[in-house]
Design an enzyme around this catalytic site. Structure first.
Site, PDB file in Angstrom:
ATOM      1  N   HIS A  48       0.938  -1.351  -0.159  1.00 23.69           N
ATOM      2  CA  HIS A  48      -0.020   0.218  -0.086  1.00 23.69           C
ATOM      3  C   HIS A  48       0.993   1.240  -0.120  1.00 23.69           C
ATOM      4  O   HIS A  48       0.595   1.989  -0.875  1.00 23.69           O
ATOM      5  CB  HIS A  48      -0.989   0.066   1.301  1.00 23.69           C
ATOM      6  CG  HIS A  48      -1.483   1.556   1.534  1.00 23.69           C
ATOM      7  ND1 HIS A  48      -2.470   1.904   0.938  1.00 23.69           N
ATOM      8  CD2 HIS A  48      -1.230   1.988   2.529  1.00 23.69           C
ATOM      9  CE1 HIS A  48      -2.732   3.028   1.447  1.00 23.69           C
ATOM     10  NE2 HIS A  48      -1.904   3.382   2.384  1.00 23.69           N
ATOM     11  N   ASP A  85       7.633  22.703 -25.166  1.00 21.69           N
ATOM     12  CA  ASP A  85       7.352  21.155 -24.844  1.00 21.69           C
ATOM     13  C   ASP A  85       8.262  21.088 -23.746  1.00 21.69           C
ATOM     14  O   ASP A  85       9.046  22.010 -23.477  1.00 21.69           O
ATOM     15  CB  ASP A  85       7.668  20.633 -26.063  1.00 21.69           C
ATOM     16  CG  ASP A  85       7.159  18.925 -25.539  1.00 21.69           C
ATOM     17  OD1 ASP A  85       7.314  18.630 -24.780  1.00 21.69           O
ATOM     18  OD2 ASP A  85       6.118  18.285 -26.644  1.00 21.69           O
ATOM     19  N   TRP A 144       7.352  -0.540   4.192  1.00 16.51           N
ATOM     20  CA  TRP A 144       7.762   0.286   2.970  1.00 16.51           C
ATOM     21  C   TRP A 144       9.275   0.605   3.335  1.00 16.51           C
ATOM     22  O   TRP A 144       9.970   0.772   2.417  1.00 16.51           O
ATOM     23  CB  TRP A 144       6.899   1.182   2.504  1.00 16.51           C
ATOM     24  CG  TRP A 144       6.985   2.387   3.211  1.00 16.51           C
ATOM     25  CD1 TRP A 144       6.734   2.709   4.318  1.00 16.51           C
ATOM     26  CD2 TRP A 144       7.834   3.807   2.774  1.00 16.51           C
ATOM     27  NE1 TRP A 144       6.984   4.037   4.910  1.00 16.51           N
ATOM     28  CE2 TRP A 144       7.663   4.705   3.947  1.00 16.51           C
ATOM     29  CE3 TRP A 144       8.754   3.821   1.755  1.00 16.51           C
ATOM     30  CZ2 TRP A 144       8.621   5.807   3.538  1.00 16.51           C
ATOM     31  CZ3 TRP A 144       9.308   5.210   1.599  1.00 16.51           C
ATOM     32  CH2 TRP A 144       9.169   5.995   2.638  1.00 16.51           C
ATOM     33  N   SER A 193      13.323   6.346 -13.369  1.00 14.25           N
ATOM     34  CA  SER A 193      12.384   6.859 -14.067  1.00 14.25           C
ATOM     35  C   SER A 193      12.374   8.245 -13.263  1.00 14.25           C
ATOM     36  O   SER A 193      12.092   9.435 -14.027  1.00 14.25           O
ATOM     37  CB  SER A 193      10.939   6.146 -13.896  1.00 14.25           C
ATOM     38  OG  SER A 193       9.789   7.394 -14.146  1.00 14.25           O
ATOM     39  N   HIS A 213      13.872  11.218   4.426  1.00 15.53           N
ATOM     40  CA  HIS A 213      13.295  12.333   4.678  1.00 15.53           C
ATOM     41  C   HIS A 213      13.251  13.481   3.306  1.00 15.53           C
ATOM     42  O   HIS A 213      12.074  13.964   3.209  1.00 15.53           O
ATOM     43  CB  HIS A 213      13.847  13.146   5.662  1.00 15.53           C
ATOM     44  CG  HIS A 213      13.003  14.162   6.422  1.00 15.53           C
ATOM     45  ND1 HIS A 213      12.023  13.895   7.124  1.00 15.53           N
ATOM     46  CD2 HIS A 213      12.909  15.363   6.296  1.00 15.53           C
ATOM     47  CE1 HIS A 213      11.291  14.738   7.219  1.00 15.53           C
ATOM     48  NE2 HIS A 213      11.800  15.628   6.953  1.00 15.53           N
ATOM     49  N   GLU A 241      12.697  12.612   0.516  1.00 22.04           N
ATOM     50  CA  GLU A 241      11.783  12.034  -0.185  1.00 22.04           C
ATOM     51  C   GLU A 241       9.994  12.698   0.159  1.00 22.04           C
ATOM     52  O   GLU A 241       9.341  12.838  -0.730  1.00 22.04           O
ATOM     53  CB  GLU A 241      11.519  10.611  -0.054  1.00 22.04           C
ATOM     54  CG  GLU A 241      10.104   9.779  -0.394  1.00 22.04           C
ATOM     55  CD  GLU A 241      10.069   9.821  -1.991  1.00 22.04           C
ATOM     56  OE1 GLU A 241      10.909  10.102  -2.770  1.00 22.04           O
ATOM     57  OE2 GLU A 241       9.035   9.631  -2.421  1.00 22.04           O
ATOM     58  N   TYR A 280       9.622  15.564   1.376  1.00 27.77           N
ATOM     59  CA  TYR A 280       9.318  16.798   0.801  1.00 27.77           C
ATOM     60  C   TYR A 280       9.367  16.785  -0.703  1.00 27.77           C
ATOM     61  O   TYR A 280       8.644  17.636  -1.003  1.00 27.77           O
ATOM     62  CB  TYR A 280      10.665  17.784   1.187  1.00 27.77           C
ATOM     63  CG  TYR A 280      10.627  17.873   2.822  1.00 27.77           C
ATOM     64  CD1 TYR A 280       9.160  18.473   3.342  1.00 27.77           C
ATOM     65  CD2 TYR A 280      11.539  17.851   3.369  1.00 27.77           C
ATOM     66  CE1 TYR A 280       9.135  18.475   4.723  1.00 27.77           C
ATOM     67  CE2 TYR A 280      11.626  18.026   4.972  1.00 27.77           C
ATOM     68  CZ  TYR A 280      10.340  18.128   5.430  1.00 27.77           C
ATOM     69  OH  TYR A 280      10.135  18.485   6.874  1.00 27.77           O
ATOM     70  N   HIS A 283      15.397  11.591  12.864  1.00 23.64           N
ATOM     71  CA  HIS A 283      14.286  11.711  13.613  1.00 23.64           C
ATOM     72  C   HIS A 283      13.406  10.795  13.366  1.00 23.64           C
ATOM     73  O   HIS A 283      12.469  10.474  14.294  1.00 23.64           O
ATOM     74  CB  HIS A 283      13.488  13.205  13.584  1.00 23.64           C
ATOM     75  CG  HIS A 283      12.922  13.631  12.349  1.00 23.64           C
ATOM     76  ND1 HIS A 283      12.918  14.988  11.719  1.00 23.64           N
ATOM     77  CD2 HIS A 283      12.221  12.721  11.431  1.00 23.64           C
ATOM     78  CE1 HIS A 283      12.322  14.854  10.668  1.00 23.64           C
ATOM     79  NE2 HIS A 283      11.848  13.567  10.531  1.00 23.64           N
ATOM     80  N   HIS A 284      13.256  10.111  12.277  1.00 20.62           N
ATOM     81  CA  HIS A 284      12.717   8.842  12.068  1.00 20.62           C
ATOM     82  C   HIS A 284      13.223   7.683  12.789  1.00 20.62           C
ATOM     83  O   HIS A 284      12.428   6.665  12.821  1.00 20.62           O
ATOM     84  CB  HIS A 284      12.754   8.577  10.655  1.00 20.62           C
ATOM     85  CG  HIS A 284      12.096   9.591   9.877  1.00 20.62           C
ATOM     86  ND1 HIS A 284      10.908   9.515   9.322  1.00 20.62           N
ATOM     87  CD2 HIS A 284      12.701  10.440   9.050  1.00 20.62           C
ATOM     88  CE1 HIS A 284      10.463  10.460   8.333  1.00 20.62           C
ATOM     89  NE2 HIS A 284      11.650  11.107   8.310  1.00 20.62           N
ATOM     90  N   THR A 324       8.000  26.391   7.182  1.00 17.49           N
ATOM     91  CA  THR A 324       6.738  25.788   7.038  1.00 17.49           C
ATOM     92  C   THR A 324       5.601  26.596   7.440  1.00 17.49           C
ATOM     93  O   THR A 324       4.589  27.128   6.785  1.00 17.49           O
ATOM     94  CB  THR A 324       6.337  24.210   7.475  1.00 17.49           C
ATOM     95  OG1 THR A 324       7.662  23.660   7.149  1.00 17.49           O
ATOM     96  CG2 THR A 324       5.374  23.792   6.930  1.00 17.49           C
ATOM     97  N   ARG A 381       1.522   0.772  15.780  1.00 17.50           N
ATOM     98  CA  ARG A 381       1.395   0.563  14.028  1.00 17.50           C
ATOM     99  C   ARG A 381       1.659  -0.820  13.247  1.00 17.50           C
ATOM    100  O   ARG A 381       2.132  -1.380  14.026  1.00 17.50           O
ATOM    101  CB  ARG A 381       1.832   1.664  13.386  1.00 17.50           C
ATOM    102  CG  ARG A 381       3.290   1.730  13.239  1.00 17.50           C
ATOM    103  CD  ARG A 381       4.021   3.070  12.727  1.00 17.50           C
ATOM    104  NE  ARG A 381       3.987   2.915  11.131  1.00 17.50           N
ATOM    105  CZ  ARG A 381       4.986   3.464  10.433  1.00 17.50           C
ATOM    106  NH1 ARG A 381       5.831   4.064  10.977  1.00 17.50           N
ATOM    107  NH2 ARG A 381       4.770   3.372   9.248  1.00 17.50           N
TER     108      ARG A 381
END
Lengths: 376, 526
Positions: free
Chosen positions: B78, B107, B143, B170, B254, B256, B258, B303-304, B329, B451
């Site tokens: 998912h 283009d 993931w 890609s 991280h 990613e 953003y 921080h993750h 932010t 989780r």
């Protein structure tokens, strides 16, 4: 279709009942029973209220604007689009708020890192999917897995209502026991994959990493039973390896510790008797259901591609010495752990005999506990 | 050589080729943009179906429908499908459609590479999804593919690794194309500081992509050799370290995050001024804030992983750096509100989604700030509080901005107006249900629910049921979205060139739908 109906009927019923049955469900972080957990809770509430206050200002301004600055009310757009003052204000003020939050956070963090001057040490090792507790210097060690009642109810299609099981998924066979008001140093590691040891009432969680040891500590103020779970995804049964810590008065703890030592000693002294193969098979079934079934499945069919089948396998039907070696020492580079340390001689002999003569296998031989003992 | 020139002329004269081959061989930025968007919508529905399985199993305590290992496959795939298959391609699709037009070019700068970077994706995801039919099933280690757990996977493991490699190739090609287009295809007079904010945010995002996708490629390659060639990068027994993987992964991960949200900032910065009929407040500070966020994204990764047992100094550094992100932010949110302030607002569907974005993304930002506080994170980490947090920033953040963009530009793309009543219904049903879905998860996490578990203690039953009901309704409302898009493509009230009363920017000077080659002559930039 039937299942769905059952589900939604059950759902509707649960909603009605829930206010009565689950009156104790939590909305917030528990305050907990340690100095650390209270500090963490205060910190949590501080940030929460700061966020709420900022939210009221920000969303309040948005709401006001959406009500009063809409075209349908005849609002005419002004064309301002820059203000150095405003930009400075909303850069500097949040920065100051952050500094104010960072100060208490830093001091709590420093406290949490200080595991010096501890009174005792327990080494906690995570396995797929159980915990092992070792009381350093006390010669007491044991495994702790999901209790039988929860384990029966949690099987797919068990038809046992979890609500009827006390402490469903939060109960174990052997509790970790520690004394109250003592600083207990906890060493965390793992035997296979990464796990995380978490009791919310203690105010922290920490990873148990194979090959490394993490150090932390806990000092509990109130006797009681505290429950938690593994918090790091560790495979199929990650959701089914709870943690239960019983905090006792110092005297009770001393009694408990003495009992544990006594039990360990008598187990060592007990003469190793040969058992009837039929008895071995019966015992082996229990050991299999508790330790092997998660991967190799109930009927020994395994999960193709991940977990090999026991039924008809070359190990379980071939040379018994290979079989014993596999179960005792595991297979490097796979999920197959060595059970030498986790299971007793009798349990090992029983489960190997069971695997060779059940689950569709009919080798006809047996291994006795004495043979296992000789191999240690 | 002559044939190449001929084909090129041919395109100029006759527009797109006929039939299916148009889509296979196309080098046109709008066609490729459409392909990306359609692909993303398909992946959104596939990933959403997996979320439905997750919510179905979590509807009640006990295991009713799926085996725990299949549940883990669902959560893992998912996430991979939603991140790499739905959100990223959707933004690349928007970039393809809009960037050349917004900078006044004909283009994308590298059209043939553009074709290739799209056509890699269907193969990558076919490979990823095919693992469901292999022995051992799809990857089930989350993931974040942490070793040693992920190394226990079945035969699908190497397929997942190569699928990730292809997605990375890609993305990097797409990012190169974006940068080259922005730097080279701008109309005379379109200076960098005159570019629309969507162009700016994508410009910065493209640099992030080029910086971190190779890092991910390195990390997954090390996993591959650990599994098949006896290296021990992540195995302590051979001198490696499982936590090393987490550092490398989050050094990618991280930024990613953003990559998934910066283009969303751009979209919202286009839409709010249009419907407030007022220029964007603080354009240059928006550009600087975006750049600061991009820079900070490289120094906050750990921080993750506050709970892995870092030294005190490390935890303090990553805590402070993470808290700092709140400043730029915050600047963005304040600027959006100032743009609305004293405007003359109307609330068509794109504006609703944009405002929904600002409010709910801010809620996700608040929980993000809470998660930044390391000692509190020891409690929040790996609970449903985190699940609630990142779904607020990714679903009501990134996905809402994509919906806003779709409604905003659909009339331009198709030449037809979407049905406004349907759009409003879609917004309100989605917004109510998504909050029923994710808000209670904050409570679940705080109360102690980890989780990635298929079953839970009974005290979590009530909120999980609410969450599941919200999930089912939210899922259904996205089917309605597909219907709305389909109807708009098929027909509807003709859109004007301007489409929205307050719309400014080059895309609104072209016809609706725009000509096959956007600006064959450079427009005049005021």
């Amino acid at each position: 279709m039937n299942k769905l109906k059952q589900l939604f009927a059950g759902g509707a019923l649960l909603t009605i009942m829930s206010s009565v049955a689950h009156a104790e469900y939590g909305l917030n972080m528990p305050v907990g029973v340690t100095e650390t957990s209270r500090q963490v809770y205060d910190l949590h509430m501080l940030i929460l209220w700061v966020c709420v206050a900022i939210g009221v200002v920000v969303f309040g301004a948005m709401t006001y604007s959406m009500i009063y600055h809409r075209k349908s009310r005849g609002a005419v757009a002004s064309q301002f689009h820059e203000s150095m003052t405003a930009e400075l204000v909303w850069t500097v003020i949040p920065f100051i708020i952050l500094v104010v939050m960072a100060i208490p956070a830093t001091s709590v963090l420093i406290d949490m890192h200080d595991s010096s001057e501890s009174d005792m040490t327990v080494k906690v090792t995570g396995y797929q999917w159980k915990w092992h507790y070792e009381y350093i210097g006390e010669d007491v060690a044991f495994y702790s897995s999901l209790d039988a009642a929860s384990n029966a109810a949690r099987q797919v299609g068990s038809d046992i209502d979890p609500a009827t099981v006390e402490n469903y998924l939060l109960d174990v066979d052997n509790r970790m026991v520690i004394p109250v008001n003592k600083k207990v140093r906890i060493l965390l590691t793992a035997g296979d994959v990464i796990h995380a040891w978490w009791v919310p009432d203690f105010g922290w969680k920490k990873d148990a990493i194979p090959g490394f040891i993490n150090e932390t500590w806990v000092k509990v103020d109130e006797p009681g039973v505290y429950r938690g779970q593994c918090a790091e995804l560790c495979g199929r049964d990650h959701g089914f390896m709870p943690i239960v810590v019983e905090v006792m008065s110092e005297a009770d703890y001393a009694t408990w510790l003495a009992e544990q030592k006594g039990a360990a000693a008598s187990a060592k002294l007990a003469a190793i008797e040969d058992l009837d193969p039929r008895e071995l098979k019966q015992k082996g079934k229990k050991v299999y259901r508790a330790n092997c079934v998660a991967c190799h499945q109930k009927k020994g069919e395994g999960i193709p591609g991940v977990f090999p089948a026991i039924t008809g396998s070359s190990v379980a039907t071939g040379d018994i010495n290979n079989h014993i070696n596999m179960v005792m020492n595991g297979k490097a580079g796979t999920a197959m752990a060595g059970y030498k340390a986790q299971l007793s001689d009798v349990e090992l002999a029983a489960v190997i005999t069971y695997q060779r003569n059940s689950l569709g296998n009919k080798v006809g031989d047996a291994v006795q506990p004495a043979e296992i003992a000789a191999l240690r | 050589m002559t044939t190449v020139t001929d084909t090129h002329d041919d395109h100029h004269d006759h527009g797109p080729a006929a039939g299916l081959m148009r889509w296979v061989t196309t080098t046109n930025h709008k066609d490729i943009g459409t392909l990306y968007l359609v692909f993303s919508l398909i992946m959104f529905m596939i990933g959403g179906a997996m979320a439905m399985v997750i919510r179905l199993e979590l509807f009640q305590p006990g295991l009713q429908f799926v085996d725990p290992s299949f549940f883990n496959q669902m959560t893992t795939v998912h996430a991979l499908v939603m991140i790499f298959g739905a959100v990223m391609p959707a933004f690349v699709g928007l970039a393809n459609w809009m960037l050349p037009i917004m900078v006044g070019g004909p283009d994308m700068a590298l059209p043939r590479m553009n074709n290739w970077s799209f056509w890699i994706l269907p193969f990558a995801f076919t490979m990823l999804l095919s693992t469901f039919f292999m022995d051992g099933g799809a990857p089930a280690g989350g993931w974040t593919i942490y070793p040693p757990l992920v190394l226990q996977g079945g035969n699908g493991f190497p397929y997942m690794i190569f699928a990730i490699h292809m997605m990375g190739v890609s993305s990097v090609m797409g990012a190169i194309n974006v940068i080259v287009t922005i730097l080279n295809m701008r109309a005379p007079g379109m200076t960098l500081m005159k570019m629309p904010l969507f162009v700016w945010t994508w410009f910065i995002t493209a640099y992030l992509l080029i910086a971190v996708m190779p890092v991910l490629a390195g990390a997954v390659t090390m996993l591959l050799t650990d599994r098949f060639f006896d290296t021990t990068f992540f195995n302590a027994a051979g001198g490696g370290d499982p936590v090393l993987f987490q550092h490398i992964f989050w050094f990618f991960g991280h930024p990613e995050v953003y990559i998934l949200i910066l283009p969303a900032f751009g979209v919202v910065s286009e839409i709010i001024p249009t419907f407030a009929r007022k220029p964007l407040f603080g354009y240059s500070s928006m550009v600087y804030a975006t750049s600061s966020i991009a820079f900070l994204s490289f120094i906050v990764w750990a921080h993750h992983m506050f709970t892995v047992g870092m030294p005190l100094q490390g935890e303090l550094f990553f805590m402070y750096a993470t808290m700092l992100i709140a400043v730029p932010t915050g600047v963005k949110v304040f600027n959006w509100i100032s743009t609305m302030w004293k405007g003359s607002m109307t609330f068509e569907t794109p504006m609703l989604f944009a405002i929904g974005f600002v409010i709910m993304f801010t809620i996700g930002g608040f929980s993000g700030l809470m998660l930044a506080i390391a000692p509190a994170d020891f409690q929040y980490h790996d609970t449903y509080f985190v699940v609630a947090h990142f779904h607020y920033v990714l679903v009501t953040g990134a996905v809402y901005s994509i919906m806003a963009a779709a409604y905003y530009w659909l009339p331009k793309w198709t030449g037809n107006m979407y049905n406004e009543t349907h759009g409003q219904w879609h917004f309100w049903i989605s917004t109510v249900s998504v909050n029923v879905l994710f808000f209670p998860q904050h409570f679940l996490g705080l109360a102690g629910m980890p989780r990635r578990i298929p079953d839970y203690a009974v005290q979590f039953a009530e909120f999980n049921m609410w969450s599941s009901i919200g999930g089912f309704v939210f899922g259904l409302s996205q089917v309605f979205f597909c219907y709305i898009v389909y109807k708009t493509i098929k027909g509807g009230e003709k859109a004007t060139d301007q489409v929205w009363e307050g719309a400014k920017g080059l895309e609104w000077t072209l016809s609706s739908p725009p000509p096959y080659h956007s600006f064959t002559e450079a427009p005049e930039i005021k």
